[in-house]
Design an enzyme around this catalytic site. Structure first.
Site, PDB file in Angstrom:
ATOM      1  N   LYS A   1       0.506   3.374  -2.969  1.00 47.89           N
ATOM      2  CA  LYS A   1      -0.706   4.185  -3.198  1.00 47.89           C
ATOM      3  C   LYS A   1      -0.395   5.672  -3.126  1.00 47.89           C
ATOM      4  O   LYS A   1      -1.045   6.492  -3.777  1.00 47.89           O
ATOM      5  CB  LYS A   1      -1.779   3.830  -2.165  1.00 47.89           C
ATOM      6  CG  LYS A   1      -2.323   2.398  -2.291  1.00 47.89           C
ATOM      7  CD  LYS A   1      -3.225   2.069  -1.104  1.00 47.89           C
ATOM      8  CE  LYS A   1      -3.788   0.659  -1.183  1.00 47.89           C
ATOM      9  NZ  LYS A   1      -4.504   0.282   0.061  1.00 47.89           N
TER      10      LYS A   1
ATOM     11  N   SER B   1       0.802  -1.237   0.000  1.00 45.38           N
ATOM     12  CA  SER B   1       0.000   0.000   0.000  1.00 45.38           C
ATOM     13  C   SER B   1       0.828   1.278   0.000  1.00 45.38           C
ATOM     14  O   SER B   1       0.276   2.351  -0.226  1.00 45.38           O
ATOM     15  CB  SER B   1      -0.927   0.020   1.205  1.00 45.38           C
ATOM     16  OG  SER B   1      -2.046  -0.773   0.946  1.00 45.38           O
TER      17      SER B   1
ATOM     18  N   TYR C   1      -3.551  -2.813 -10.265  1.00 45.87           N
ATOM     19  CA  TYR C   1      -3.420  -2.483  -8.832  1.00 45.87           C
ATOM     20  C   TYR C   1      -2.546  -3.515  -8.104  1.00 45.87           C
ATOM     21  O   TYR C   1      -1.636  -3.155  -7.354  1.00 45.87           O
ATOM     22  CB  TYR C   1      -4.825  -2.412  -8.211  1.00 45.87           C
ATOM     23  CG  TYR C   1      -4.820  -2.407  -6.705  1.00 45.87           C
ATOM     24  CD1 TYR C   1      -4.539  -1.244  -5.987  1.00 45.87           C
ATOM     25  CD2 TYR C   1      -5.075  -3.570  -5.975  1.00 45.87           C
ATOM     26  CE1 TYR C   1      -4.519  -1.250  -4.597  1.00 45.87           C
ATOM     27  CE2 TYR C   1      -5.056  -3.577  -4.591  1.00 45.87           C
ATOM     28  CZ  TYR C   1      -4.783  -2.423  -3.913  1.00 45.87           C
ATOM     29  OH  TYR C   1      -4.750  -2.431  -2.536  1.00 45.87           O
TER      30      TYR C   1
ATOM     31  N   VAL D   1       1.124  -3.780   3.840  1.00 49.45           N
ATOM     32  CA  VAL D   1       1.093  -5.104   4.469  1.00 49.45           C
ATOM     33  C   VAL D   1       2.346  -5.938   4.206  1.00 49.45           C
ATOM     34  O   VAL D   1       2.482  -7.035   4.735  1.00 49.45           O
ATOM     35  CB  VAL D   1      -0.175  -5.914   4.100  1.00 49.45           C
ATOM     36  CG1 VAL D   1      -1.429  -5.255   4.647  1.00 49.45           C
ATOM     37  CG2 VAL D   1      -0.270  -6.150   2.602  1.00 49.45           C
TER      38      VAL D   1
ATOM     39  N   TYR E   1      -4.955   3.850   8.010  1.00 49.80           N
ATOM     40  CA  TYR E   1      -6.297   3.261   8.085  1.00 49.80           C
ATOM     41  C   TYR E   1      -6.993   3.514   9.419  1.00 49.80           C
ATOM     42  O   TYR E   1      -6.948   4.621   9.939  1.00 49.80           O
ATOM     43  CB  TYR E   1      -6.237   1.750   7.776  1.00 49.80           C
ATOM     44  CG  TYR E   1      -5.376   1.445   6.580  1.00 49.80           C
ATOM     45  CD1 TYR E   1      -5.743   1.938   5.332  1.00 49.80           C
ATOM     46  CD2 TYR E   1      -4.203   0.727   6.692  1.00 49.80           C
ATOM     47  CE1 TYR E   1      -4.959   1.679   4.225  1.00 49.80           C
ATOM     48  CE2 TYR E   1      -3.417   0.469   5.595  1.00 49.80           C
ATOM     49  CZ  TYR E   1      -3.795   0.952   4.366  1.00 49.80           C
ATOM     50  OH  TYR E   1      -3.026   0.703   3.287  1.00 49.80           O
TER      51      TYR E   1
HETATM   52  N1  GLN Z   1      -2.229  -5.304  -1.974  1.00 48.39           N
HETATM   53  C1  GLN Z   1      -2.796  -5.180  -0.650  1.00 48.39           C
HETATM   54  C2  GLN Z   1      -4.313  -5.342  -0.709  1.00 48.39           C
HETATM   55  O1  GLN Z   1      -4.916  -4.841  -1.600  1.00 48.39           O
HETATM   56  C3  GLN Z   1      -2.407  -3.861  -0.077  1.00 48.39           C
HETATM   57  C4  GLN Z   1      -2.990  -3.634   1.296  1.00 48.39           C
HETATM   58  C5  GLN Z   1      -2.062  -2.885   2.205  1.00 48.39           C
HETATM   59  O2  GLN Z   1      -0.843  -2.874   2.046  1.00 48.39           O
HETATM   60  N2  GLN Z   1      -2.646  -2.333   3.241  1.00 48.39           N
HETATM   61  O3  GLN Z   1      -4.905  -5.974   0.126  1.00 48.39           O
END
Ligand code: GLN
Length: 307
Positions: A70, A67, A191, A261, A243
């Site tokens: 992003k 993430s 993505y 993650v 989050y």
């Molecule tokens: N690729 C992961 C997902 O879409 C990214 C989530 C994350 O890093 N919080 O679940």
């Protein structure tokens, strides 16, 4: 940051202080390829505005950015279409897990912010308007900012594409609502491949320097974001970057940050430095347990919190 402190000494102290935190979290296992990483890895890198680089532990080992990408995808979209981004995505903390579905339905398919999965999928859709493979655009953007060539880990990408059922549900809901305009499978593939970009703490801290330097990248030697946009990206990191634990993260660390993650966390000390930390064991919100503790200790020892 407190003047006179040696960043190398602080990193050495932080590495000792975090030791009791190992074993308290769990590596992400919902993306099968991530489950096999040594859970006790720990690396940290600090890049200063003035060109200093300080590292400890596994700071030069590549990990799955997930993430954290992003943030860079959002920066590209804002540079491309400006405030029009905000007609597709909100800028409020979600208070819900990063892959939550029902809030999206209540809110008519408009994601709360660009860092939850729904928001990031909408950003991917925006990038797909102008390029066929937005993940390569994001990879090369982060690569340019870090002064290196980055790779997409195809095994991690495929592993997530094969199991991205929840993200597909989110994307389908948004496709129905018109927030996403491209084919769901194209958005999901781009993505997941973007999330599978790998990089080290040192590369990540370098790449994020524009956020600490009023939009200027000392590595690429060019202005990447207008100054006002830089401030806004930091505001979004502070309010939405971790989050549904964003409040306790701000309470403990006091810095704009983005977690992933894969166990990485990027934090920004505006006007001064960027900090990247990596350790795979996650808390229940999807942020690294050891990484969060390391940032908390670092901000305490250097007094660098923005709050
Ligand atoms: N690729 C992961 C997902 O879409 C990214 C989530 C994350 O890093 N919080 O679940």
């Amino acid at each position: 940051m407190k003047s006179g402190v040696s960043i190398d000494d602080v990193l050495a102290e932080v590495a000792l202080m975090v030791r009791p935190q190992f074993g308290k979290g769990r590596p992400a296992d919902y993306i099968p390829q991530l489950a096999g990483i040594d859970p006790h890895k720990f690396g940290m890198a600090v890049c200063t505005f003035s060109g200093g680089e300080h590292v400890i532990g596994d700071a030069d080992e590549a990990f799955s950015a997930q993430s954290i990408t992003k943030l860079f995808a959002l920066g590209l979209a804002l540079n491309q279409i400006g405030d029009e981004v905000w007609t597709r995505v909100g800028k409020e903390p979600s208070g819900t897990p990063f892959n939550f579905l029902s809030q999206l339905e209540y809110e008519h398919g408009v994601p709360r912010n660009p860092f939850i999965n729904a928001g990031a999928l909408a950003i991917t859709d925006i990038l797909l308007d102008t390029v066929k493979a937005p993940e390569l655009l994001v990879r090369d953007f982060i690569g340019m900012l870090s002064g290196s060539r980055l790779e997409i880990d195809e095994a991690v990408a495929q592993s997530e594409i094969d199991t991205a059922h929840k993200n597909r549900a989110i994307a389908n809901l948004m496709r129905g609502a018109g927030t996403i305009t491209h084919a769901v499978e194209a958005v999901i593939a781009a993505y997941c491949r973007q999330c599978a970009i790998t990089l080290s703490c040192r590369q990540l801290a370098r790449a994020a320097l524009p956020l600490a330097a009023d939009g200027f990248s000392p590595v690429a030697e060019e202005t990447i974001f207008p100054s006002r946009l830089t401030r806004r990206l930091n505001a979004l990191l502070l309010t939405c970057g971790t989050y549904d634990s964003v409040g306790s993260f701000a309470y403990r660390v006091g810095l704009p940050a983005k977690s992933g993650v894969g166990g990485g966390i990027l934090a920004v000390v505006p006007g001064q430095a960027t900090i990247a930390v990596w350790s795979p064991e996650l808390d229940k919100f999807g942020s690294s347990v050891v990484g969060t503790a390391a940032l908390e200790y670092f901000s305490q020892l250097t007094n660098c919190s923005v709050l």
